[in-house]
Design an enzyme around this catalytic site. Structure first.
Site, PDB file in Angstrom:
ATOM      1  N   GLU A  91       5.108  -0.682 -19.701  1.00  0.00           N
ATOM      2  CA  GLU A  91       6.080  -1.749 -19.538  1.00  0.00           C
ATOM      3  C   GLU A  91       5.512  -2.926 -18.762  1.00  0.00           C
ATOM      4  O   GLU A  91       4.692  -2.764 -17.857  1.00  0.00           O
ATOM      5  CB  GLU A  91       7.328  -1.202 -18.839  1.00  0.00           C
ATOM      6  CG  GLU A  91       7.965  -0.112 -19.677  1.00  0.00           C
ATOM      7  CD  GLU A  91       9.259   0.459 -19.107  1.00  0.00           C
ATOM      8  OE1 GLU A  91       9.960   1.138 -19.858  1.00  0.00           O
ATOM      9  OE2 GLU A  91       9.556   0.225 -17.928  1.00  0.00           O
ATOM     10  N   CYS A 104       5.160  -8.733 -13.695  1.00  0.00           N
ATOM     11  CA  CYS A 104       4.779  -7.445 -13.125  1.00  0.00           C
ATOM     12  C   CYS A 104       4.002  -6.675 -14.199  1.00  0.00           C
ATOM     13  O   CYS A 104       4.529  -6.373 -15.269  1.00  0.00           O
ATOM     14  CB  CYS A 104       6.055  -6.702 -12.715  1.00  0.00           C
ATOM     15  SG  CYS A 104       5.735  -5.110 -11.963  1.00  0.00           S
ATOM     16  N   CYS A 111       0.731   7.731 -14.096  1.00  0.00           N
ATOM     17  CA  CYS A 111      -0.008   7.632 -12.832  1.00  0.00           C
ATOM     18  C   CYS A 111      -0.256   9.038 -12.318  1.00  0.00           C
ATOM     19  O   CYS A 111       0.617   9.900 -12.415  1.00  0.00           O
ATOM     20  CB  CYS A 111       0.781   6.837 -11.792  1.00  0.00           C
ATOM     21  SG  CYS A 111      -0.126   6.619 -10.233  1.00  0.00           S
ATOM     22  N   CYS A 115       3.676  10.138  -6.391  1.00  0.00           N
ATOM     23  CA  CYS A 115       4.562   9.804  -5.280  1.00  0.00           C
ATOM     24  C   CYS A 115       5.949  10.361  -5.609  1.00  0.00           C
ATOM     25  O   CYS A 115       6.415  10.275  -6.747  1.00  0.00           O
ATOM     26  CB  CYS A 115       4.601   8.303  -5.049  1.00  0.00           C
ATOM     27  SG  CYS A 115       2.975   7.673  -4.603  1.00  0.00           S
ATOM     28  N   CYS A 118       8.840   8.171  -7.453  1.00  0.00           N
ATOM     29  CA  CYS A 118       8.422   7.186  -8.460  1.00  0.00           C
ATOM     30  C   CYS A 118       8.548   7.752  -9.871  1.00  0.00           C
ATOM     31  O   CYS A 118       8.019   8.825 -10.166  1.00  0.00           O
ATOM     32  CB  CYS A 118       6.977   6.767  -8.190  1.00  0.00           C
ATOM     33  SG  CYS A 118       6.288   5.702  -9.466  1.00  0.00           S
ATOM     34  N   GLY A 169       1.264   2.681 -12.845  1.00  0.00           N
ATOM     35  CA  GLY A 169      -0.107   3.056 -12.522  1.00  0.00           C
ATOM     36  C   GLY A 169      -0.585   2.598 -11.163  1.00  0.00           C
ATOM     37  O   GLY A 169       0.024   1.739 -10.529  1.00  0.00           O
ATOM     38  N   GLU A 170      -1.680   3.198 -10.725  1.00  0.00           N
ATOM     39  CA  GLU A 170      -2.312   2.806  -9.463  1.00  0.00           C
ATOM     40  C   GLU A 170      -3.527   1.950  -9.823  1.00  0.00           C
ATOM     41  O   GLU A 170      -4.547   2.476 -10.291  1.00  0.00           O
ATOM     42  CB  GLU A 170      -2.715   4.067  -8.686  1.00  0.00           C
ATOM     43  CG  GLU A 170      -3.644   3.836  -7.506  1.00  0.00           C
ATOM     44  CD  GLU A 170      -3.208   2.702  -6.563  1.00  0.00           C
ATOM     45  OE1 GLU A 170      -2.072   2.724  -6.069  1.00  0.00           O
ATOM     46  OE2 GLU A 170      -4.030   1.787  -6.328  1.00  0.00           O
ATOM     47  N   SER A 201      -0.823  -4.204  -5.663  1.00  0.00           N
ATOM     48  CA  SER A 201      -0.136  -3.214  -4.837  1.00  0.00           C
ATOM     49  C   SER A 201      -0.842  -1.873  -4.986  1.00  0.00           C
ATOM     50  O   SER A 201      -1.104  -1.419  -6.098  1.00  0.00           O
ATOM     51  CB  SER A 201       1.318  -3.089  -5.296  1.00  0.00           C
ATOM     52  OG  SER A 201       1.956  -2.041  -4.590  1.00  0.00           O
ATOM     53  N   SER A 223       1.745   0.298  -0.257  1.00  0.00           N
ATOM     54  CA  SER A 223       2.946   1.124  -0.297  1.00  0.00           C
ATOM     55  C   SER A 223       2.919   2.101   0.861  1.00  0.00           C
ATOM     56  O   SER A 223       2.284   3.149   0.784  1.00  0.00           O
ATOM     57  CB  SER A 223       2.994   1.885  -1.623  1.00  0.00           C
ATOM     58  OG  SER A 223       3.158   0.973  -2.677  1.00  0.00           O
ATOM     59  N   LEU A 224       3.607   1.760   1.926  1.00  0.00           N
ATOM     60  CA  LEU A 224       3.556   2.593   3.132  1.00  0.00           C
ATOM     61  C   LEU A 224       4.644   3.675   3.090  1.00  0.00           C
ATOM     62  O   LEU A 224       4.361   4.858   3.129  1.00  0.00           O
ATOM     63  CB  LEU A 224       3.687   1.702   4.371  1.00  0.00           C
ATOM     64  CG  LEU A 224       3.296   2.334   5.704  1.00  0.00           C
ATOM     65  CD1 LEU A 224       1.887   2.896   5.692  1.00  0.00           C
ATOM     66  CD2 LEU A 224       3.463   1.316   6.834  1.00  0.00           C
ATOM     67  N   HIS A 225       5.896   3.256   3.059  1.00  0.00           N
ATOM     68  CA  HIS A 225       7.037   4.139   2.811  1.00  0.00           C
ATOM     69  C   HIS A 225       7.375   5.174   3.886  1.00  0.00           C
ATOM     70  O   HIS A 225       8.377   5.876   3.770  1.00  0.00           O
ATOM     71  CB  HIS A 225       6.919   4.871   1.465  1.00  0.00           C
ATOM     72  CG  HIS A 225       6.695   3.964   0.293  1.00  0.00           C
ATOM     73  ND1 HIS A 225       7.426   2.824   0.089  1.00  0.00           N
ATOM     74  CD2 HIS A 225       5.816   4.025  -0.738  1.00  0.00           C
ATOM     75  CE1 HIS A 225       7.003   2.237  -1.024  1.00  0.00           C
ATOM     76  NE2 HIS A 225       6.031   2.938  -1.539  1.00  0.00           N
ATOM     77  N   ASN A 300      15.250   2.757  -6.403  1.00  0.00           N
ATOM     78  CA  ASN A 300      15.863   2.718  -7.726  1.00  0.00           C
ATOM     79  C   ASN A 300      15.882   4.115  -8.301  1.00  0.00           C
ATOM     80  O   ASN A 300      14.835   4.672  -8.617  1.00  0.00           O
ATOM     81  CB  ASN A 300      15.089   1.762  -8.636  1.00  0.00           C
ATOM     82  CG  ASN A 300      15.318   0.335  -8.216  1.00  0.00           C
ATOM     83  OD1 ASN A 300      16.456  -0.119  -8.101  1.00  0.00           O
ATOM     84  ND2 ASN A 300      14.241  -0.376  -7.933  1.00  0.00           N
ATOM     85  N   CYS A 343      11.898  -2.176  -9.893  1.00  0.00           N
ATOM     86  CA  CYS A 343      10.738  -1.572  -9.273  1.00  0.00           C
ATOM     87  C   CYS A 343      10.811  -0.049  -9.292  1.00  0.00           C
ATOM     88  O   CYS A 343      11.806   0.534  -8.876  1.00  0.00           O
ATOM     89  CB  CYS A 343      10.740  -2.040  -7.834  1.00  0.00           C
ATOM     90  SG  CYS A 343       9.140  -2.132  -7.163  1.00  0.00           S
TER      91      CYS A 343
HETATM   92  N1  SAH Z   1       0.764   2.240  -7.750  1.00  0.00           N
HETATM   93  C1  SAH Z   1       0.960   1.085  -6.972  1.00  0.00           C
HETATM   94  C2  SAH Z   1       1.685  -0.029  -7.705  1.00  0.00           C
HETATM   95  C3  SAH Z   1       2.839   0.337  -8.611  1.00  0.00           C
HETATM   96  S1  SAH Z   1       4.364   0.780  -7.902  1.00  0.00           S
HETATM   97  C4  SAH Z   1       1.683   1.421  -5.679  1.00  0.00           C
HETATM   98  O1  SAH Z   1       2.142   2.541  -5.550  1.00  0.00           O
HETATM   99  O2  SAH Z   1       1.702   0.580  -4.790  1.00  0.00           O
HETATM  100  C5  SAH Z   1       5.032  -0.689  -7.172  1.00  0.00           C
HETATM  101  C6  SAH Z   1       5.957  -0.396  -5.991  1.00  0.00           C
HETATM  102  O3  SAH Z   1       7.179   0.259  -6.405  1.00  0.00           O
HETATM  103  C7  SAH Z   1       5.310   0.532  -4.965  1.00  0.00           C
HETATM  104  O4  SAH Z   1       5.543   0.078  -3.648  1.00  0.00           O
HETATM  105  C8  SAH Z   1       6.071   1.805  -5.217  1.00  0.00           C
HETATM  106  O5  SAH Z   1       6.008   2.665  -4.118  1.00  0.00           O
HETATM  107  C9  SAH Z   1       7.450   1.306  -5.515  1.00  0.00           C
HETATM  108  N2  SAH Z   1       8.337   2.301  -6.145  1.00  0.00           N
HETATM  109  C10 SAH Z   1       7.957   3.383  -6.860  1.00  0.00           C
HETATM  110  N3  SAH Z   1       9.051   4.062  -7.269  1.00  0.00           N
HETATM  111  C11 SAH Z   1      10.134   3.389  -6.810  1.00  0.00           C
HETATM  112  C12 SAH Z   1      11.534   3.572  -6.937  1.00  0.00           C
HETATM  113  N4  SAH Z   1      12.041   4.583  -7.635  1.00  0.00           N
HETATM  114  N5  SAH Z   1      12.358   2.679  -6.334  1.00  0.00           N
HETATM  115  C13 SAH Z   1      11.831   1.623  -5.671  1.00  0.00           C
HETATM  116  N6  SAH Z   1      10.523   1.390  -5.538  1.00  0.00           N
HETATM  117  C14 SAH Z   1       9.668   2.264  -6.099  1.00  0.00           C
HETATM  118 FE1  SF4 Z   2       1.534   5.914  -8.844  1.00  0.00          FE
HETATM  119 FE2  SF4 Z   2       2.385   3.836  -7.368  1.00  0.00          FE
HETATM  120 FE3  SF4 Z   2       4.142   5.490  -8.587  1.00  0.00          FE
HETATM  121 FE4  SF4 Z   2       2.704   6.353  -6.505  1.00  0.00          FE
HETATM  122  S1  SF4 Z   2       4.263   4.704  -6.494  1.00  0.00           S
HETATM  123  S2  SF4 Z   2       3.067   7.490  -8.421  1.00  0.00           S
HETATM  124  S3  SF4 Z   2       0.761   5.327  -6.835  1.00  0.00           S
HETATM  125  S4  SF4 Z   2       2.677   4.143  -9.588  1.00  0.00           S
END
Ligand code: SAH
Ligand code: SF4
Length: 365
Positions: A91, A104, A111, A115, A118, A169-170, A201, A223-225, A300, A343
């Site tokens: 996408e 985006c 990926c 995480c 995600c 993807g990463e 990112s 992406s710290l979280h 989300n 996102c």
């Molecule tokens: N792989 C990279 C870039 C893609 S994800 C990364 O992880 O940074 C882009 C952003 O969306 C990241 O900060 C990711 O943690 C966040 N993200 C992933 N799943 C999400 C969700 N369900 N709701 C909100 N943000 C999310």
């Molecule tokens: Fe991959 Fe980024 Fe999703 Fe983590 S948040 S699974 S690194 S796409």
């Protein structure tokens, strides 16, 4: 098999054109046709010699991934689902805002990093996207949006003013292809975006962050979280390899080369998991060594994620604590909710080569 010219950055296109006996400035003209005009028909590239055009016709093509669907949300967010072969899809999302338009872009089919929150990660990994498939998303979106070619708006009114590598993807685990695509985004003969307007990112692949700083520094989001390793180990499993302390050190090394003087830390707000006031205090202490901004992202939801979005009061309280510690905080608006373009919702369709989904369902992790 024809060579897809979207595979090449300028250096590559110059080298490829040289194999056809063409000089470097011809390759530059070709690059402008492809990326600035969005042209894929060589016969229309009128300032190129006929003989060159004929050679290109016979041996090359300019092709992005085919569009499966194209949907526009009520807020103007537009999402393309692109076929990446073998029944899989990726996408690309365009987010219009008042003074800018952000695309985006995805870097992989699925990926591998799993995480916990995600949708892409939940599907597992299928494959890396090629350079053509990555830059092809920008090429295609520009065409679809009527942003290039004869009817394009004047320079300075670009439709796509910013690119974020925040799709599926990463990006740093597809390093070579992503960096070559970044070169094309930045090239004045192609999209001419400034480094500050291209953001990558990453979930924190430390060695590749150093490589990116050396080879192609663009704006960086991390992406710290979570404020501590115990929680981040669970939410962002790559933390077990590169814990927070190493990640923050890598951020500071990156900033020596970066086009901006701060890193953006992304922090997805998960109800009852990482959104308490105490965790906000802890986060402020954790990020203190790094010049940064914090971007709070509403979670989300997607089916069977097991997480809930933090209530807005919790997000506000969390933000207030961070701001009181002197941090700059933004709260991301969710965009494109009604077309699942927000996102972390980008799921496409991925046949998991790692069979992770099945393992997960069987609880074999
Ligand atoms: N792989 C990279 C870039 C893609 S994800 C990364 O992880 O940074 C882009 C952003 O969306 C990241 O900060 C990711 O943690 C966040 N993200 C992933 N799943 C999400 C969700 N369900 N709701 C909100 N943000 C999310
Ligand atoms: Fe991959 Fe980024 Fe999703 Fe983590 S948040 S699974 S690194 S796409």
């Amino acid at each position: 098999m024809k060579v897809n010219l979207l595979e090449f950055d300028r250096q590559g296109l110059v080298a490829h054109s040289a194999t056809m006996g063409e000089r470097a400035f011809r390759a530059q003209q070709l690059m402008r046709w492809i990326h600035r005009e969005g042209e894929s028909d060589f016969s229309r590239m009128t300032n190129l010699a006929k003989s060159f055009r004929e050679k290109l016709e016979a041996s090359a093509e300019v092709a992005a991934l085919p569009i499966i669907s194209d949907s526009t949300a009520s807020d103007g967010t537009r999402k393309w689902l692109l076929a990446s072969g073998g029944g899989n899809a990726i996408e690309t999302v365009f987010i219009p805002e008042v003074n800018r338009g952000t695309l985006c872009v995805s870097s992989q089919v699925g990926c591998a990093l799993e995480c916990a929150f995600c949708a892409t990660g939940a599907q597992g990994f299928n494959r890396n996207l090629s350079v053509a498939e990555i830059i092809g998303q920008l090429w295609l979106a520009n065409r679809e949006l009527g942003a290039i070619g004869p009817d394009a708006p004047e320079a300075g009114e670009r439709v796509i003013s910013n690119v974020v590598m925040m799709g599926m993807g990463e990006p740093l685990t597809n390093f070579r292809n992503v960096v070559t695509a970044l070169h094309v985004m930045l090239d004045d003969h192609a999209y001419g975006l400034s480094r500050r307007r291209v953001t990558l990112s990453t979930s924190g692949v430390v060695p590749e962050m150093d490589r990116l700083a050396r080879e192609c520094p663009v704006a960086l989001a991390v992406s710290l979280h979570a404020p501590d390793d115990a929680l981040r180990d669970r939410l962002v499993p790559i933390n077990r390899r590169f814990p927070i302390r190493e990640l923050l050190a890598a951020c500071n090394r990156y900033l020596e080369h970066a086009p901006r003087d701060f890193v953006t830390f992304e922090y997805v707000m998960l109800d009852g998991v990482n959104d308490s006031v105490e965790q906000a205090r802890q986060l402020a202490r954790t990020v203190a060594p790094v010049p940064c901004k914090i971007n709070l992202i509403p979670f989300n939801p997607f089916p069977a994620s097991g997480f809930r979005r933090s209530p807005s009061e919790a997000v506000r309280a969390f933000r207030d604590v961070l701001q009181q510690s002197g941090l700059v905080v933004t709260t991301r608006k969710t965009r494109g909710d009604d077309i699942d373009a927000a996102c972390g919702q980008l799921a496409g369709q991925v046949q998991d080569r790692t069979r992770r989904v099945i393992r997960r369902l069987q609880g074999v992790q």
